[in-house]
Scaffold this motif. Sequence first.
Motif, short mmCIF file in Angstrom:
data_model
loop_
_atom_site.label_atom_id
_atom_site.label_comp_id
_atom_site.label_asym_id
_atom_site.label_seq_id
_atom_site.Cartn_x
_atom_site.Cartn_y
_atom_site.Cartn_z
N ALA A 111 0.82 -1.18 0.09
CA ALA A 111 0.08 0.14 -0.04
C ALA A 111 1.12 1.19 -0.19
O ALA A 111 0.46 2.37 -0.54
CB ALA A 111 -1.02 0.11 1.24
N ALA A 112 1.79 1.43 0.87
CA ALA A 112 2.74 2.43 0.90
C ALA A 112 3.46 2.50 -0.61
O ALA A 112 3.71 3.79 -0.96
CB ALA A 112 3.86 2.05 2.00
N GLU A 113 4.00 1.67 -1.18
CA GLU A 113 4.46 1.50 -2.54
C GLU A 113 3.69 2.16 -3.46
O GLU A 113 3.82 3.09 -4.28
CB GLU A 113 5.17 0.39 -2.91
CG GLU A 113 6.18 -0.22 -2.23
CD GLU A 113 6.67 -1.62 -2.38
OE1 GLU A 113 6.12 -2.07 -3.21
OE2 GLU A 113 7.42 -2.04 -1.76
N ALA A 114 2.47 1.73 -3.26
CA ALA A 114 1.32 2.09 -4.37
C ALA A 114 1.01 3.53 -4.14
O ALA A 114 0.64 4.55 -5.08
CB ALA A 114 0.10 1.50 -4.18
N PHE A 115 0.99 4.11 -2.94
CA PHE A 115 0.82 5.61 -2.57
C PHE A 115 2.03 6.48 -3.16
O PHE A 115 1.69 7.53 -3.44
CB PHE A 115 0.67 5.60 -1.10
CG PHE A 115 0.42 7.36 -0.73
CD1 PHE A 115 -0.98 7.83 -0.66
CD2 PHE A 115 1.40 7.92 -0.21
CE1 PHE A 115 -1.04 9.26 -0.44
CE2 PHE A 115 1.18 9.38 -0.12
CZ PHE A 115 -0.21 9.92 -0.12
N GLY A 174 4.01 10.57 -6.89
CA GLY A 174 5.34 10.75 -7.60
C GLY A 174 6.44 10.95 -6.76
O GLY A 174 7.41 11.91 -7.09
N GLU A 175 6.37 10.36 -5.37
CA GLU A 175 7.75 10.77 -4.53
C GLU A 175 7.78 9.63 -3.67
O GLU A 175 7.05 8.90 -3.16
CB GLU A 175 7.48 11.92 -3.85
CG GLU A 175 6.61 12.16 -2.92
CD GLU A 175 6.50 13.65 -2.27
OE1 GLU A 175 6.57 13.60 -0.92
OE2 GLU A 175 6.47 14.51 -2.92
N PRO A 176 8.98 9.23 -2.98
CA PRO A 176 9.36 8.07 -2.31
C PRO A 176 8.58 8.67 -0.69
O PRO A 176 8.49 9.60 -0.36
CB PRO A 176 10.79 8.00 -2.14
CG PRO A 176 11.40 9.48 -2.46
CD PRO A 176 10.40 10.13 -3.51
N ILE A 177 8.22 7.43 -0.21
CA ILE A 177 7.60 7.71 1.18
C ILE A 177 8.64 7.34 2.17
O ILE A 177 9.36 6.28 2.19
CB ILE A 177 6.45 6.62 1.31
CG1 ILE A 177 5.27 6.71 0.30
CG2 ILE A 177 5.84 6.74 2.81
CD1 ILE A 177 4.79 8.22 0.42
N PRO A 178 8.82 8.44 3.30
CA PRO A 178 9.91 8.35 4.16
C PRO A 178 9.59 6.82 4.97
O PRO A 178 8.38 6.31 4.99
CB PRO A 178 9.82 9.34 5.02
CG PRO A 178 8.63 9.90 4.73
CD PRO A 178 8.24 9.58 3.44
N LEU A 190 -0.97 12.32 6.22
CA LEU A 190 0.42 12.88 6.74
C LEU A 190 0.82 13.73 5.66
O LEU A 190 1.77 14.67 5.72
CB LEU A 190 1.31 11.82 7.02
CG LEU A 190 1.12 10.92 8.08
CD1 LEU A 190 1.72 9.58 7.92
CD2 LEU A 190 1.27 11.78 9.50
N ARG A 191 0.58 13.49 4.33
CA ARG A 191 1.21 14.28 3.08
C ARG A 191 0.43 15.37 2.92
O ARG A 191 0.90 16.27 1.95
CB ARG A 191 1.30 13.24 1.90
CG ARG A 191 1.80 13.82 0.57
CD ARG A 191 3.18 13.89 0.54
NE ARG A 191 3.86 14.42 -0.41
CZ ARG A 191 3.71 15.53 -1.00
NH1 ARG A 191 3.36 16.41 -0.38
NH2 ARG A 191 4.34 15.94 -2.21
#
Length: 298
Positions: free
Chosen positions: A58-62, A67-71, A104-105
């Motif tokens: 789910a995190a990778e899909a988000f 269009g940016e990496p998730i910390p 969070l974003r």
Amino acid sequence: MEEERGPIECRVRVPATTTNFGPGFDAFGAALRLYNWTTLRVGNGGSAESLPPMVQEAAEAFGKAVGEPIPSFECAISGEVPCARGLGSSATVRVGVLVGLNELRGRPLSRGRLVALASALEGHPDNVAAAVLGGFTISTDDGQTRVALGSQLEFVAFIPDMEMETEWARSVVAQTVSLQDAVWNLQRASRIAAAICLRRYEELSGLFEDRWHEPARVKRIAAWEEMRRTAYGAGAIGFYLSGAGSTLMALAVGRGGEVATALTRVAAKRGLKGICRRIQAENRGAKAWLRRPSRRLA
């Protein structure tokens, strides 16, 4: 999701869902006042490798969607939605992660986009649409129609101890149906949708028999037919297998207590272990809260 200001946490409450409503296979869903909680925290480190695969996906899909990496983040999941019972437990996890990361974003994605992302992960939209949007939802691959449910409509769920694996439940669904059975399902599904949208719940009676997915699935539930007859005899206006099962779901207006008592009695007589719960609809869908925590996640 800046980390230099210290950790920040998002807690997401995601409702359970009941889907199909008999002939509305992979299209109808409703959110219930039975919840799982997903808590995401950034700013305390954490490792993607330590997260469950479903959370990682789910995190990778988000991340791809924005269009940016998730910390890196920590994740904790808790609640009362049982696994593999046809109440959308996997959808609560995926929706919880997506909604939490979106909050969070700064909410870059609309609720419709979140439904689309979660649907791609789930493989079908019915559970996730109801979980995100709340109320009663009718889904297609490219969108949803949603209406609020009235408080007089009650869901009476008999939740067996027995799990029903989604992979098995989908594998036994017939790939083709006769024209007669297709028309049967279409007619009843259309009337269910209309009656719910118009809140004419009394018109739902007799519309829930399915001729596609349920016949093969309920063979694993020995007391299915007796439970069904009992629910209707006690005043239910509908009875169906929730999602892929194993939960048996009755709908009632004003007689939920009688239906629950009757189902509990028959289950005990037949040796069907489980619990019976009277549940109201949840019209708000997934809800998120942001805060700055003082402690690490357990």
